[in-house]
Design a protein around this motif. Structure first.
Motif, short mmCIF file in Angstrom:
data_model
loop_
_atom_site.label_atom_id
_atom_site.label_comp_id
_atom_site.label_asym_id
_atom_site.label_seq_id
_atom_site.Cartn_x
_atom_site.Cartn_y
_atom_site.Cartn_z
N ALA A 8 0.79 -1.31 -0.09
CA ALA A 8 -0.19 0.05 -0.05
C ALA A 8 0.72 1.33 0.00
CB ALA A 8 -0.76 0.03 1.28
N THR A 9 2.05 1.21 0.11
CA THR A 9 2.82 2.27 0.30
C THR A 9 3.57 2.46 -1.22
OG1 THR A 9 4.66 1.33 1.40
CG2 THR A 9 3.14 2.52 2.67
N GLY A 10 3.48 1.60 -2.20
CA GLY A 10 4.31 1.73 -3.44
C GLY A 10 3.62 2.74 -4.26
N MET A 11 4.21 2.93 -5.40
CA MET A 11 3.33 3.97 -6.36
C MET A 11 2.06 3.70 -6.60
SD MET A 11 4.86 5.17 -10.21
CE MET A 11 4.66 3.36 -10.96
N VAL A 12 1.81 2.32 -6.96
CA VAL A 12 0.50 1.85 -7.45
C VAL A 12 -0.37 1.73 -6.06
CG1 VAL A 12 -0.75 -0.04 -8.38
CG2 VAL A 12 1.21 0.79 -9.44
N GLY A 13 0.07 0.95 -5.19
CA GLY A 13 -0.56 0.61 -3.87
C GLY A 13 -1.18 1.89 -3.27
N SER A 14 -0.39 3.10 -3.28
CA SER A 14 -0.93 4.08 -2.56
C SER A 14 -1.88 4.79 -3.28
CB SER A 14 0.73 5.04 -2.14
OG SER A 14 0.91 5.59 -3.69
N ARG A 15 -1.81 4.88 -4.71
CA ARG A 15 -2.66 5.25 -5.38
C ARG A 15 -4.12 4.54 -5.38
NH1 ARG A 15 1.97 7.31 -6.65
NH2 ARG A 15 2.25 9.25 -7.44
N ALA A 29 -4.77 -0.90 4.32
CA ALA A 29 -3.75 -0.48 3.83
C ALA A 29 -2.49 -1.56 4.28
CB ALA A 29 -3.42 0.76 3.70
N LEU A 30 -2.04 -2.50 3.72
CA LEU A 30 -1.01 -3.31 4.19
C LEU A 30 0.46 -3.26 3.70
CD1 LEU A 30 -3.20 -6.73 3.77
CD2 LEU A 30 -3.39 -4.96 5.58
N SER A 31 1.20 -2.97 4.42
CA SER A 31 2.73 -2.86 3.99
C SER A 31 3.49 -3.13 5.21
CB SER A 31 2.78 -1.42 3.60
OG SER A 31 2.71 -0.39 4.60
N ARG A 32 4.99 -3.24 5.07
CA ARG A 32 5.83 -3.22 6.08
C ARG A 32 5.99 -1.93 6.95
NH1 ARG A 32 11.46 -5.42 3.59
NH2 ARG A 32 10.58 -3.89 1.82
N LYS A 33 5.76 -0.88 6.38
CA LYS A 33 5.58 0.31 6.94
C LYS A 33 4.18 1.02 6.86
CE LYS A 33 10.51 1.43 6.47
NZ LYS A 33 11.69 2.61 6.04
N PRO A 34 3.46 1.38 8.07
CA PRO A 34 2.18 2.02 7.66
C PRO A 34 2.15 2.92 6.79
CG PRO A 34 2.55 1.78 10.10
CD PRO A 34 4.04 1.47 9.43
N VAL A 35 1.08 3.08 6.03
CA VAL A 35 0.83 3.99 4.94
C VAL A 35 0.75 5.42 5.65
CG1 VAL A 35 -1.64 3.97 5.60
CG2 VAL A 35 -0.79 4.77 3.11
N SER A 36 1.43 6.23 4.93
CA SER A 36 1.54 7.70 5.60
C SER A 36 0.15 8.47 5.43
CB SER A 36 2.42 8.41 4.74
OG SER A 36 2.09 8.71 3.41
N GLU A 37 0.14 9.53 6.31
CA GLU A 37 -0.93 10.39 6.20
C GLU A 37 -1.24 11.10 4.98
OE1 GLU A 37 -4.24 12.75 7.37
OE2 GLU A 37 -3.25 10.93 8.35
N SER A 38 -0.02 11.11 4.11
CA SER A 38 -0.25 11.82 2.70
C SER A 38 -1.27 10.84 1.81
CB SER A 38 0.94 11.81 2.15
OG SER A 38 1.72 10.50 1.88
N ALA A 39 -1.11 9.61 2.09
CA ALA A 39 -2.24 8.69 1.31
C ALA A 39 -3.53 9.14 1.71
CB ALA A 39 -1.85 7.29 1.43
N THR A 58 -7.26 2.11 7.08
CA THR A 58 -6.81 1.45 8.12
C THR A 58 -5.41 1.14 8.01
OG1 THR A 58 -9.05 0.76 9.07
CG2 THR A 58 -6.97 -0.23 10.12
N ALA A 59 -4.50 1.62 8.24
CA ALA A 59 -2.97 1.06 7.93
C ALA A 59 -2.75 0.08 8.96
CB ALA A 59 -2.12 2.41 8.33
N ILE A 60 -1.91 -1.20 8.26
CA ILE A 60 -1.83 -2.03 9.17
C ILE A 60 -0.18 -2.62 8.59
CG2 ILE A 60 -2.09 -4.59 9.59
CD1 ILE A 60 -5.06 -4.17 8.79
#
Length: 238
Positions: A8-15, A29-39, A58-60
């Motif tokens: 969820a934090t990659g170029m495609v996943g975040s969008r 939003a699943l990722s090794r690092k939680p999704v940022s507030e910018s998303a 929900t960032a996980i």
């Protein structure tokens, strides 16, 4: 829907996260690092209409290589059970085909067990070349320079994993040859298994419009297992 996005934090996943959230879907939003507030902010900006929709992202934190952790998150993601759909948007730089194939197989296995639809954002290399359906795009130097061939070949291997998983509910979406951040127009062309190009021979789409296509496909699924998209101004090659 409840939509889980792995990567969820990659170029495609975040969008995809922003697009789905802006449309009122519940997003995990699943990722090794939680999704940022910018998303989350991007999702708020994309919400349209007189009454702006509330965004529920929900960032996980979860490692895509940890099958047990991924299954736990998907199985217990909400009081209603598993999510309706999973978008697999993982990538590595440099390319790691073993990781990509293993993660795809793992996601398909877990999703089939839990009854979750899967949309895999794959690679253009798995498509056929326009004008020569026997030539894979991965072997077409007009669209895939030698330095990117390993990435294209990994995409083919990823598609083969999906095809071997004939009991699962999945679709493999190949982007055009060029995918980069840009403008969200909300318009695009949809194809099946052949690269879409414009009259000038270019094959591209913005990551924002690819995300639109991903959520459209989840909301209104087609019957094809392998699809592609292209910029809306592009015209079919002869």
């Amino acid at each position: 829907m409840t939509i889980a996005v792995l990567g969820a934090t990659g170029m495609v996943g975040s969008r995809v996260t922003a697009e789905a959230g802006a449309r009122g879907h519940q997003v995990l939003a699943l990722s090794r690092k939680p999704v940022s507030e910018s998303a989350r902010e991007s999702a708020r900006e994309q919400a349209r209409g007189p009454a702006r929709q509330s965004v529920n992202v929900t960032a996980i934190a979860v490692d895509a290589s940890d099958a047990h952790a991924v299954r736990e998150v998907l199985a217990g993601s909400s009081s209603k059970g598993a999510p309706d759909a999973l978008v697999l948007a993982v990538r590595t730089d440099p390319v790691d085909q073993e990781f990509l194939v293993g993660t795809t197989r793992m996601a398909l296995d877990i999703a089939a067990e839990l009854g979750i639809r899967v949309l895999v954002v794959g690679g253009a290399g798995a498509l056929r070349s326009p004008g020569d359906r026997e030539l894979p795009v991965a072997d077409n130097t007009a669209h895939v320079p030698a330095e990117f061939r390993a990435v294209a070949v990994a995409g083919i291997a990823q598609l083969r994993v999906c095809e071997a998983h004939d009991t699962g509910d999945w679709v493999y979406l190949s982007p055009p040859a060029l995918l980069e951040p840009g403008e969200r127009t909300g318009r695009y062309r949809r194809g099946i298994d052949t690269l879409l190009t414009g009259a000038d021979g270019r094959s591209w789409i913005s990551a924002e419009d690819l995300a639109v296509a991903v959520v459209d496909e989840l909301e209104t699924p087609g019957r094809e297992r392998h699809i592609t998209v292209g910029h809306h101004d592009a015209l079919p090659s002869p």
